[in-house]
Design a protein around this motif. Structure first.
Motif, PDB file in Angstrom:
ATOM      1  N   MET A   6       0.819  -1.211   0.000  1.00 30.09           N
ATOM      2  CA  MET A   6       0.000   0.000   0.000  1.00 30.09           C
ATOM      3  C   MET A   6       0.858   1.268   0.000  1.00 30.09           C
ATOM      4  O   MET A   6       0.458   2.286  -0.559  1.00 30.09           O
ATOM      5  CB  MET A   6      -0.957  -0.009   1.179  1.00 30.09           C
ATOM      6  CG  MET A   6      -2.188  -0.883   0.965  1.00 30.09           C
ATOM      7  SD  MET A   6      -3.099  -0.459  -0.565  1.00 30.09           S
ATOM      8  CE  MET A   6      -3.465   1.290  -0.288  1.00 30.09           C
ATOM      9  N   ASN A   7       2.033   1.214   0.601  1.00 31.89           N
ATOM     10  CA  ASN A   7       2.943   2.362   0.521  1.00 31.89           C
ATOM     11  C   ASN A   7       3.304   2.651  -0.936  1.00 31.89           C
ATOM     12  O   ASN A   7       3.371   3.804  -1.369  1.00 31.89           O
ATOM     13  CB  ASN A   7       4.202   2.109   1.345  1.00 31.89           C
ATOM     14  CG  ASN A   7       3.960   2.214   2.841  1.00 31.89           C
ATOM     15  OD1 ASN A   7       2.971   2.791   3.283  1.00 31.89           O
ATOM     16  ND2 ASN A   7       4.858   1.642   3.628  1.00 31.89           N
ATOM     17  N   HIS A   8       3.550   1.576  -1.680  1.00 30.61           N
ATOM     18  CA  HIS A   8       3.855   1.745  -3.103  1.00 30.61           C
ATOM     19  C   HIS A   8       2.643   2.276  -3.855  1.00 30.61           C
ATOM     20  O   HIS A   8       2.773   3.169  -4.716  1.00 30.61           O
ATOM     21  CB  HIS A   8       4.299   0.419  -3.724  1.00 30.61           C
ATOM     22  CG  HIS A   8       4.478   0.496  -5.209  1.00 30.61           C
ATOM     23  ND1 HIS A   8       5.661   0.850  -5.803  1.00 30.61           N
ATOM     24  CD2 HIS A   8       3.589   0.307  -6.227  1.00 30.61           C
ATOM     25  CE1 HIS A   8       5.513   0.857  -7.121  1.00 30.61           C
ATOM     26  NE2 HIS A   8       4.256   0.535  -7.398  1.00 30.61           N
ATOM     27  N   VAL A   9       1.457   1.709  -3.581  1.00 30.82           N
ATOM     28  CA  VAL A   9       0.236   2.148  -4.256  1.00 30.82           C
ATOM     29  C   VAL A   9       0.054   3.656  -4.091  1.00 30.82           C
ATOM     30  O   VAL A   9      -0.181   4.381  -5.067  1.00 30.82           O
ATOM     31  CB  VAL A   9      -0.996   1.403  -3.693  1.00 30.82           C
ATOM     32  CG1 VAL A   9      -2.289   2.052  -4.185  1.00 30.82           C
ATOM     33  CG2 VAL A   9      -0.969  -0.066  -4.102  1.00 30.82           C
ATOM     34  N   LYS A  10       0.176   4.135  -2.864  1.00 27.64           N
ATOM     35  CA  LYS A  10      -0.032   5.553  -2.585  1.00 27.64           C
ATOM     36  C   LYS A  10       1.040   6.418  -3.252  1.00 27.64           C
ATOM     37  O   LYS A  10       0.733   7.448  -3.867  1.00 27.64           O
ATOM     38  CB  LYS A  10      -0.035   5.796  -1.075  1.00 27.64           C
ATOM     39  CG  LYS A  10      -0.318   7.223  -0.680  1.00 27.64           C
ATOM     40  CD  LYS A  10      -0.389   7.366   0.834  1.00 27.64           C
ATOM     41  CE  LYS A  10      -0.676   8.810   1.247  1.00 27.64           C
ATOM     42  NZ  LYS A  10      -0.762   8.936   2.731  1.00 27.64           N
ATOM     43  N   SER A  11       2.305   5.997  -3.132  1.00 24.44           N
ATOM     44  CA  SER A  11       3.398   6.756  -3.716  1.00 24.44           C
ATOM     45  C   SER A  11       3.268   6.842  -5.231  1.00 24.44           C
ATOM     46  O   SER A  11       3.447   7.915  -5.824  1.00 24.44           O
ATOM     47  CB  SER A  11       4.737   6.114  -3.332  1.00 24.44           C
ATOM     48  OG  SER A  11       5.813   6.754  -3.968  1.00 24.44           O
ATOM     49  N   ALA A  12       2.938   5.709  -5.870  1.00 21.71           N
ATOM     50  CA  ALA A  12       2.804   5.695  -7.327  1.00 21.71           C
ATOM     51  C   ALA A  12       1.614   6.528  -7.776  1.00 21.71           C
ATOM     52  O   ALA A  12       1.668   7.206  -8.813  1.00 21.71           O
ATOM     53  CB  ALA A  12       2.664   4.256  -7.821  1.00 21.71           C
ATOM     54  N   ALA A  13       0.521   6.490  -7.009  1.00 15.32           N
ATOM     55  CA  ALA A  13      -0.665   7.284  -7.349  1.00 15.32           C
ATOM     56  C   ALA A  13      -0.334   8.773  -7.315  1.00 15.32           C
ATOM     57  O   ALA A  13      -0.721   9.535  -8.207  1.00 15.32           O
ATOM     58  CB  ALA A  13      -1.808   6.965  -6.396  1.00 15.32           C
ATOM     59  N   ARG A  14       0.384   9.194  -6.291  1.00 16.36           N
ATOM     60  CA  ARG A  14       0.793  10.601  -6.196  1.00 16.36           C
ATOM     61  C   ARG A  14       1.694  10.984  -7.379  1.00 16.36           C
ATOM     62  O   ARG A  14       1.531  12.048  -7.987  1.00 16.36           O
ATOM     63  CB  ARG A  14       1.532  10.848  -4.886  1.00 16.36           C
ATOM     64  CG  ARG A  14       0.635  10.953  -3.649  1.00 16.36           C
ATOM     65  CD  ARG A  14       1.484  11.307  -2.442  1.00 16.36           C
ATOM     66  NE  ARG A  14       0.705  11.496  -1.232  1.00 16.36           N
ATOM     67  CZ  ARG A  14       0.086  12.629  -0.892  1.00 16.36           C
ATOM     68  NH1 ARG A  14       0.142  13.667  -1.692  1.00 16.36           N
ATOM     69  NH2 ARG A  14      -0.584  12.715   0.237  1.00 16.36           N
ATOM     70  N   SER A  15       2.638  10.116  -7.694  1.00 17.28           N
ATOM     71  CA  SER A  15       3.578  10.402  -8.786  1.00 17.28           C
ATOM     72  C   SER A  15       2.864  10.491 -10.133  1.00 17.28           C
ATOM     73  O   SER A  15       3.332  11.171 -11.053  1.00 17.28           O
ATOM     74  CB  SER A  15       4.662   9.322  -8.847  1.00 17.28           C
ATOM     75  OG  SER A  15       5.443   9.334  -7.668  1.00 17.28           O
ATOM     76  N   ASP A  16       1.729   9.792 -10.229  1.00 19.63           N
ATOM     77  CA  ASP A  16       0.959   9.768 -11.470  1.00 19.63           C
ATOM     78  C   ASP A  16      -0.108  10.865 -11.498  1.00 19.63           C
ATOM     79  O   ASP A  16      -1.019  10.829 -12.327  1.00 19.63           O
ATOM     80  CB  ASP A  16       0.301   8.398 -11.643  1.00 19.63           C
ATOM     81  CG  ASP A  16      -0.095   8.118 -13.080  1.00 19.63           C
ATOM     82  OD1 ASP A  16       0.579   8.635 -13.984  1.00 19.63           O
ATOM     83  OD2 ASP A  16      -1.085   7.384 -13.284  1.00 19.63           O
ATOM     84  N   SER A  17      -0.001  11.807 -10.556  1.00 20.45           N
ATOM     85  CA  SER A  17      -0.899  12.962 -10.478  1.00 20.45           C
ATOM     86  C   SER A  17      -2.339  12.605 -10.128  1.00 20.45           C
ATOM     87  O   SER A  17      -3.265  13.364 -10.428  1.00 20.45           O
ATOM     88  CB  SER A  17      -0.882  13.761 -11.800  1.00 20.45           C
ATOM     89  OG  SER A  17       0.423  14.218 -12.081  1.00 20.45           O
ATOM     90  N   SER A  18      -2.530  11.458  -9.472  1.00 24.95           N
ATOM     91  CA  SER A  18      -3.859  11.124  -8.952  1.00 24.95           C
ATOM     92  C   SER A  18      -4.136  11.978  -7.724  1.00 24.95           C
ATOM     93  O   SER A  18      -3.212  12.402  -7.025  1.00 24.95           O
ATOM     94  CB  SER A  18      -3.935   9.637  -8.593  1.00 24.95           C
ATOM     95  OG  SER A  18      -3.791   8.835  -9.746  1.00 24.95           O
ATOM     96  N   ASP A  19      -5.417  12.225  -7.460  1.00 20.74           N
ATOM     97  CA  ASP A  19      -5.751  13.099  -6.335  1.00 20.74           C
ATOM     98  C   ASP A  19      -6.283  12.358  -5.117  1.00 20.74           C
ATOM     99  O   ASP A  19      -6.719  12.973  -4.146  1.00 20.74           O
ATOM    100  CB  ASP A  19      -6.736  14.191  -6.756  1.00 20.74           C
ATOM    101  CG  ASP A  19      -8.038  13.638  -7.322  1.00 20.74           C
ATOM    102  OD1 ASP A  19      -8.183  12.402  -7.416  1.00 20.74           O
ATOM    103  OD2 ASP A  19      -8.918  14.454  -7.676  1.00 20.74           O
ATOM    104  N   GLY A  20      -6.252  11.015  -5.144  1.00 17.38           N
ATOM    105  CA  GLY A  20      -6.693  10.264  -3.977  1.00 17.38           C
ATOM    106  C   GLY A  20      -6.805   8.779  -4.265  1.00 17.38           C
ATOM    107  O   GLY A  20      -6.398   8.302  -5.333  1.00 17.38           O
TER     108      GLY A  20
END
Length: 230
Positions: free
Chosen positions: A158-172
């Protein structure tokens, strides 16, 4: 990318990993996910064959999302855990596909009908608008080998999921949690429970609810959760 614990190795996934991931989920997710376990999907080979169709479709969707990842054993290189995530831009396509499935096995039909019932009740897009989430990542599932529970694999995924989502400009992030263990993990990443659907509210083709949680499972509902990145 190196995981938080030295014996874990986090990797992004590739198209060539498809069959391996599907088999891992059939061997592990079908036995431990609360809804599938309640319906005893893994007891019947015909059910597993039909479930394979759904899992393969979900994995193929997830291959396009950078948040999807696996953890492998550093020595054997076998998959020890996986997080599947999808971009919500394909959400309508996934719902259409869910509604189009035609399976012969009753237990698989019950699982599909319950998911349709859940998404109909939740009205996910309404809540995303309410919370001003416009480009979230949907965490479809997190699965870890049962014998490795409690070692931090789910947290690392889940740490990776969140980090990758942020890097991909997702907002949540948004997620559905069907059991207590998953909810406890996801609460650190999607702290807002925005809706819930009780298992016993669904009867489908039956006189009585087909999905019944048994001890040690304590959850009576599926919870929809979200987080908005600051």
């Amino acid at each position: 990318m190196t995981a938080n614990r030295q014996q874990f190795q986090v990797e992004s996934v590739k198209e060539s990993n498809l069959d391996e991931i599907v088999q891992f989920l059939l061997d592990n997710f079908a036995q431990t996910e609360a809804i599938l376990a309640s319906l005893k999907i893994d007891d019947d080979q015909l059910c597993l064959k039909e479930l394979t169709v759904m899992i393969r479709d979900l994995v193929q969707d997830s291959l396009q999302c950078s948040s999807t990842c696996v953890i492998r054993d550093a020595t054997t290189h076998q998959i020890d855990g996986i997080a599947l995530a999808c971009k919500t831009s394909i959400f309508d396509k996934q719902i259409d596909r869910l509604c189009a499935y035609e399976f012969n096995q009753q237990r698989v039909r019950d699982a599909v009908e319950f998911l349709k019932y859940v998404f109909n009740k939740l009205d996910v897009m309404y809540y995303l608008n309410e919370y001003h989430l416009y480009k979230p990542v949907f965490v479809a599932l997190v699965c870890v080998r049962k014998e490795l529970w409690g070692q931090g694999i789910g947290t690392t995924l889940m740490n990776h999921v969140k980090s990758a989502a942020r890097s991909d400009s997702s907002d949540g992030l948004i997620s559905l949690c069907s059991n207590e263990r998953g909810h406890k993990l996801m609460k650190h990443y999607c702290p807002t429970d925005f809706a819930a659907v009780r298992y016993d509210a669904f009867k489908g083709e039956h006189l009585r609810p087909p999905i019944v949680m048994r001890p040690p499972e304590t959850f009576s509902s599926v919870y929809a959760m979200l987080a908005k990145f600051s």
